[in-house]
Design a protein around this motif. Sequence first.
Motif, short mmCIF file in Angstrom:
data_model
loop_
_atom_site.label_atom_id
_atom_site.label_comp_id
_atom_site.label_asym_id
_atom_site.label_seq_id
_atom_site.Cartn_x
_atom_site.Cartn_y
_atom_site.Cartn_z
N LEU A 16 1.03 -1.10 0.03
CA LEU A 16 -0.07 0.10 0.16
C LEU A 16 0.97 1.10 0.00
N VAL A 17 1.95 1.12 0.63
CA VAL A 17 2.95 2.27 0.65
C VAL A 17 3.62 2.45 -0.51
N GLN A 18 3.98 1.32 -1.51
CA GLN A 18 4.30 1.47 -2.57
C GLN A 18 3.38 2.00 -3.89
N TRP A 19 2.07 1.64 -3.31
CA TRP A 19 1.06 1.91 -4.21
C TRP A 19 0.74 3.49 -4.09
N MET A 20 0.95 3.98 -2.78
CA MET A 20 0.77 5.45 -2.71
C MET A 20 2.04 6.38 -3.38
N ARG A 21 3.21 5.57 -3.49
CA ARG A 21 4.37 6.20 -4.03
C ARG A 21 4.21 5.94 -5.32
N ASP A 22 4.16 5.01 -5.78
CA ASP A 22 4.21 4.48 -7.57
C ASP A 22 2.89 5.08 -8.24
N PRO A 37 10.17 5.47 3.18
CA PRO A 37 10.49 6.33 4.54
C PRO A 37 9.70 7.84 4.49
N ALA A 38 9.62 8.06 3.33
CA ALA A 38 8.98 9.72 3.28
C ALA A 38 7.41 9.38 3.90
N ILE A 39 6.81 8.25 3.75
CA ILE A 39 5.49 8.37 4.45
C ILE A 39 5.40 8.37 5.76
N ASP A 40 6.53 7.93 6.37
CA ASP A 40 6.80 7.99 7.84
C ASP A 40 6.86 9.58 8.18
N ALA A 62 -1.42 9.57 5.09
CA ALA A 62 -0.29 8.62 5.25
C ALA A 62 -0.49 7.92 6.40
N ARG A 63 -1.14 8.73 7.42
CA ARG A 63 -1.25 7.93 8.99
C ARG A 63 -2.17 6.67 8.60
N ALA A 64 -3.41 7.12 7.90
CA ALA A 64 -4.44 6.11 7.69
C ALA A 64 -3.62 4.65 6.84
N VAL A 65 -2.84 5.20 6.09
CA VAL A 65 -2.16 3.88 5.20
C VAL A 65 -1.29 3.13 6.28
N LEU A 66 -0.38 3.81 7.14
CA LEU A 66 0.29 3.11 7.99
C LEU A 66 -0.54 2.11 9.09
N SER A 104 9.30 1.65 9.99
CA SER A 104 8.57 2.59 10.27
C SER A 104 8.38 2.83 11.64
N GLU A 105 9.24 3.84 12.28
CA GLU A 105 8.66 4.20 13.64
C GLU A 105 7.21 4.35 14.05
N PRO A 106 6.56 5.44 13.32
CA PRO A 106 5.12 5.71 13.39
C PRO A 106 4.35 4.34 13.50
N LEU A 107 4.64 3.38 12.44
CA LEU A 107 3.80 2.31 12.49
C LEU A 107 3.87 1.35 13.66
#
Length: 507
Positions: free
Chosen positions: A320-326, A335-338, A385-389, A423-426
Amino acid sequence: MAEKQKYVAAIDQGTTSTRCMLFNQQGMPVYSSQLEHKQQYPKPGWVEHDPLEIWERTQDVVRDVIRKAQCSPSDIVSAGITNQRETVVAWNPDTGKPYYNAVVWQDLRGKDYIDSLIHQGGIDLLRDKTGVPLSPYFAGSKIHWLTEHVDEIRRAVSGGGRICFGTIDSWLIWNLTGGVSGGAFITDVTNASRYLMMDIASFSWNAELAETFGVKPEHLPEIRPSIGDCYGYTRRDGPFGGEIPLCGILGDQQAALFGQACFQVGQGKNTYGTGCFLLVNTGEEMPVSKHGLLTTAAYQEKGKKPVYALEGSIAVAGSLVQWMRDSIGLVDSAPAIDRLAETVDDNGGVYFVPAFSGLFAPYWESGARGLIAGLTGFAGAAHLARAVLEATAYQTKDIFDAMEKDSGVPIQELRVDGGMSKSEPLMQFQADMLQVPVIRPEVQETTALGAAYAAGLSRGFWESYDDLADHWKEDKRWSPHMDISRRDEYLSQWHKAVERSKGWAES
Ligand code: ADP
């Protein structure tokens, strides 16, 4: 003269990339090489890989790691393999050519046939025999689709040619040990338990189930123990440049469980990669899940009883992080999502249900599709971004609860690994959701490490399970801080969003 350094090699064939790593006797990775391969999405819900590209990448990373280590084949005690599970390759053993692209574990093309079986007897029709619910996730549905839709495959299974169906471990071992000139056609108990065709009590193919999915047991690889067995030797003219004994196979998630040294009943781990997989060692007694988990083989040592695990599988986590990026361009790196998520205190009411491949455990809803719920004008990119993590943390919590209900024992802590465990926040949010400590080990390449452990134990490079458990060292720990009432609010909104996602793809 000092004794020459010896290594165990691990080939880690994952969903997005292939790695080869050399481990020393302390269980530390000392050389590594990694290459990505192409993800092919021919239609919505379909995911394919080119098996020849995977074999090429495997040879490339092995050669590269040997070059980096400047070692000779005799310095490598043994090699183990770990692989993306459920992904099916069908090939002709006379020509070595695949009949079709590999149908990947995330691929949903077998849904219609699976739905027809569910219609006959419910989602748990084959659970008693196989340990798993009916789902297009498992290899059987993909094999069935191939036998129905690819003419050459249909002809071959009905006697008009030779054919091998196997998961990626089988494809690579067949190639590494000789290919058309007599490669070994085998798999191990952990991979075989993901076919919907293996009897989970006897660890043998069930002819009736094989027929349900359009094949005969002779089209399937021989099922072997994961540890202590020698499957064959790598060819001298192959990528290792010598004859290395291949003597460890574990599906990737079982390998991570092994690499995390979860050898005691009740010990478990969660791997946050493309998908997310929580496994708990349940010992030699076969566990039965009443809460949507899978009964699976954890590992088997030659001459011993298999060890079982309960598993909760999440289809979409890091992807999902990759999808948000690509695909969406929300961030330019994972890491930018964190960093983006850390600019806000909470999700602003936004929930993301990433049901791109339906929902796996514990819901098993192949008709669910992704949705973003709770949007208001207040929500911004950082809330998304938070919802994704958070989506990964909620899904893990649902599996964690199912695991506690099935086992009747509270889980005291969770060992974690995989790319997304950076991912620290996750990780903090995960500890808050579970209300137990989340702990990451020093060696985070646990999947490759597990395969190396299996291969090294087989050859006496390590003496015992205790030796391996001694290698495990804590790197970082996250403790829960959130109060329970706030935690429960998050979960109740999440479950509301999950309900909304269900049945979207049903006609
Ligand atoms: P796999 O073995 O399944 O290919 P990895 O364990 O290598 O996956 O993990 C890669 C996944 O982790 C990617 O999907 C990536 O988006 C995600 N990821 C990596 N680093 C971070 C990060 N700092 N924050 C969030 N996600 C991350």
